[in-house]
Scaffold this motif. Structure first.
Motif, mmCIF file in Angstrom:
data_model
loop_
_atom_site.group_PDB
_atom_site.id
_atom_site.type_symbol
_atom_site.label_atom_id
_atom_site.label_comp_id
_atom_site.label_asym_id
_atom_site.label_seq_id
_atom_site.Cartn_x
_atom_site.Cartn_y
_atom_site.Cartn_z
ATOM 1 N N VAL A 82 -92.770 70.929 30.038
ATOM 2 C CA VAL A 82 -92.631 70.316 31.363
ATOM 3 C C VAL A 82 -92.665 68.794 31.228
ATOM 4 C CG1 VAL A 82 -93.623 70.184 33.673
ATOM 5 C CG2 VAL A 82 -93.743 72.325 32.385
ATOM 6 N N ARG A 83 -91.821 68.137 31.998
ATOM 7 C CA ARG A 83 -91.773 66.679 31.917
ATOM 8 C C ARG A 83 -93.106 66.086 32.342
ATOM 9 N NH1 ARG A 83 -87.117 62.805 34.616
ATOM 10 N NH2 ARG A 83 -87.857 60.834 33.732
ATOM 11 N N GLY A 84 -93.549 65.161 31.531
ATOM 12 C CA GLY A 84 -94.844 64.555 31.815
ATOM 13 C C GLY A 84 -94.801 63.580 32.973
ATOM 14 N N LEU A 85 -95.946 63.188 33.403
ATOM 15 C CA LEU A 85 -96.048 62.242 34.508
ATOM 16 C C LEU A 85 -95.636 60.848 34.061
ATOM 17 C CD1 LEU A 85 -99.505 63.387 35.945
ATOM 18 C CD2 LEU A 85 -97.229 64.044 36.742
ATOM 19 N N THR A 86 -95.153 60.074 34.994
ATOM 20 C CA THR A 86 -94.767 58.700 34.693
ATOM 21 C C THR A 86 -95.994 57.895 34.299
ATOM 22 O OG1 THR A 86 -92.981 58.863 36.313
ATOM 23 C CG2 THR A 86 -93.630 56.647 35.593
ATOM 24 N N GLY A 87 -95.855 57.223 33.178
ATOM 25 C CA GLY A 87 -96.979 56.446 32.691
ATOM 26 C C GLY A 87 -97.201 55.166 33.480
ATOM 27 N N ASP A 88 -98.299 54.536 33.197
ATOM 28 C CA ASP A 88 -98.613 53.275 33.865
ATOM 29 C C ASP A 88 -97.644 52.183 33.420
ATOM 30 O OD1 ASP A 88 -100.728 54.541 35.057
ATOM 31 O OD2 ASP A 88 -102.163 53.954 33.487
ATOM 32 N N LYS A 89 -97.426 51.238 34.287
ATOM 33 C CA LYS A 89 -96.549 50.119 33.975
ATOM 34 C C LYS A 89 -97.145 49.298 32.840
ATOM 35 C CE LYS A 89 -94.135 46.243 36.152
ATOM 36 N NZ LYS A 89 -93.930 45.478 37.409
ATOM 37 N N GLY A 90 -96.279 48.988 31.868
ATOM 38 C CA GLY A 90 -96.752 48.234 30.719
ATOM 39 C C GLY A 90 -96.977 46.767 31.043
ATOM 40 N N TYR A 91 -97.584 46.115 30.096
ATOM 41 C CA TYR A 91 -97.840 44.689 30.274
ATOM 42 C C TYR A 91 -96.535 43.905 30.114
ATOM 43 C CZ TYR A 91 -102.701 46.070 29.690
ATOM 44 O OH TYR A 91 -103.909 46.666 29.839
ATOM 45 N N GLN A 92 -96.456 42.805 30.795
ATOM 46 C CA GLN A 92 -95.277 41.953 30.707
ATOM 47 C C GLN A 92 -95.158 41.366 29.308
ATOM 48 O OE1 GLN A 92 -95.145 38.921 33.658
ATOM 49 N NE2 GLN A 92 -93.188 38.096 33.013
ATOM 50 N N GLY A 93 -93.941 41.468 28.765
ATOM 51 C CA GLY A 93 -93.709 40.962 27.426
ATOM 52 C C GLY A 93 -93.668 39.446 27.386
ATOM 53 N N GLU A 94 -93.659 38.949 26.175
ATOM 54 C CA GLU A 94 -93.607 37.507 26.001
ATOM 55 C C GLU A 94 -92.201 36.986 26.304
ATOM 56 O OE1 GLU A 94 -94.854 36.585 22.113
ATOM 57 O OE2 GLU A 94 -96.906 37.346 22.379
ATOM 58 N N LYS A 95 -92.113 35.794 26.755
ATOM 59 C CA LYS A 95 -90.841 35.171 27.081
ATOM 60 C C LYS A 95 -90.036 34.953 25.810
ATOM 61 C CE LYS A 95 -88.866 31.245 29.603
ATOM 62 N NZ LYS A 95 -89.171 30.009 30.363
#
Length: 250
Positions: A82-95
């Motif tokens: 079964v498809r898993g739940l959507t994970g938490d939003k990741g941290y913003q990457g470096e510019k």
């Protein structure tokens, strides 16, 4: 027999009865007195209650390490889970680093204008292209003075115009696209003392490789004329491009 004589006998019987009754009560009847046959076996007794758990046995001694077994066959793929739940939003990457400067977009261009020279000899045969041999403007090089033909490089809508000075003869010519006449023009010359003029134009949609030129329609109607005071010209330019791979060219 008198009662006195029976008294000792009764006493003896009573004593014997007492002795025998005590033995009977104690289950100690002498075998010599009553020996019977073996009795019938009794019915099986009821099952006893479960006993208490035994004590844990001692730990066994470690056995010698066995040989490594052969690799088993690969199992069948399991069913898709079964498809898993959507994970938490990741941290913003470096510019990221700044990119290289891009090239500046330039809108496509295509335009030309040419005229007949006074020394030019006009074609006298039907189907010949009119060679406008003096270039007024041809920045992109799309017009060829040797063939009198414009060759499209940028797809889009173009406007072509022909202005002819008519003198000494009537004039009839066609505006050609890839060997087909798209417009025809005619001017009758009535032996007037001064030149007349004939002009016409048309919008054409072209793709790269298409060619456009001016062609004589009748050999006897070849009254193209030019002088120091009047000219015959052929002009064309791009109105808009239909290149769809760039917003600048749309």
């Amino acid at each position: 027999m008198t009662s006195l004589s029976l008294f000792p006998l009764l006493c003896s019987i009573i004593v014997l009865q007492v002795c025998f009754s005590s033995q009977l009560e104690d289950n100690k009847i002498p075998p010599s007195l009553c020996t019977g046959h073996p009795g019938i076996p009794g019915s099986p007794g009821n099952h006893g209650n479960p006993g208490q758990p035994g004590r844990d046995g001692r730990d066994g001694r470690d056995a010698a390490l066995g040989e490594k077994g052969e690799k088993g066959d690969r199992g069948y793929p399991g069913e898709t889970g079964v498809r898993g739940l959507t994970g938490d939003k990741g941290y913003q990457g470096e510019k990221g680093e700044r990119g290289q400067p891009g090239e500046c977009a330039v809108a496509p261009k295509s335009a030309f204008s040419a005229k007949l020279s006074q020394s030019h000899t006009l074609p006298l045969n039907v189907g010949d292209a009119v060679l406008f041999d003096t270039v007024l403007f041809n920045e992109q090089g799309d017009y060829n003075t040797e063939t009198g033909r414009f060759t499209c490089k940028v797809p889009g809508v173009y406007y072509f115009a022909v202005h002819a000075t008519v003198y000494r003869a009537s004039l009839q010519f066609d505006l050609m696209k890839n060997g087909h006449a798209v417009a025809s023009y005619f001017q009758f010359y009535g032996n007037w003392p001064k030149p007349a003029s004939l002009s016409g134009g048309s919008l054409l949609h072209l793709i790269p490789g298409d060619q456009v030129w001016v062609q004589m329609a009748l050999s006897e109607y070849n009254g193209f004329y030019c002088s120091t005071k009047t000219d015959s010209t052929f002009t064309g330019f791009l109105v808009y491009s239909d290149w769809k791979n760039s917003a600048v060219f749309a």
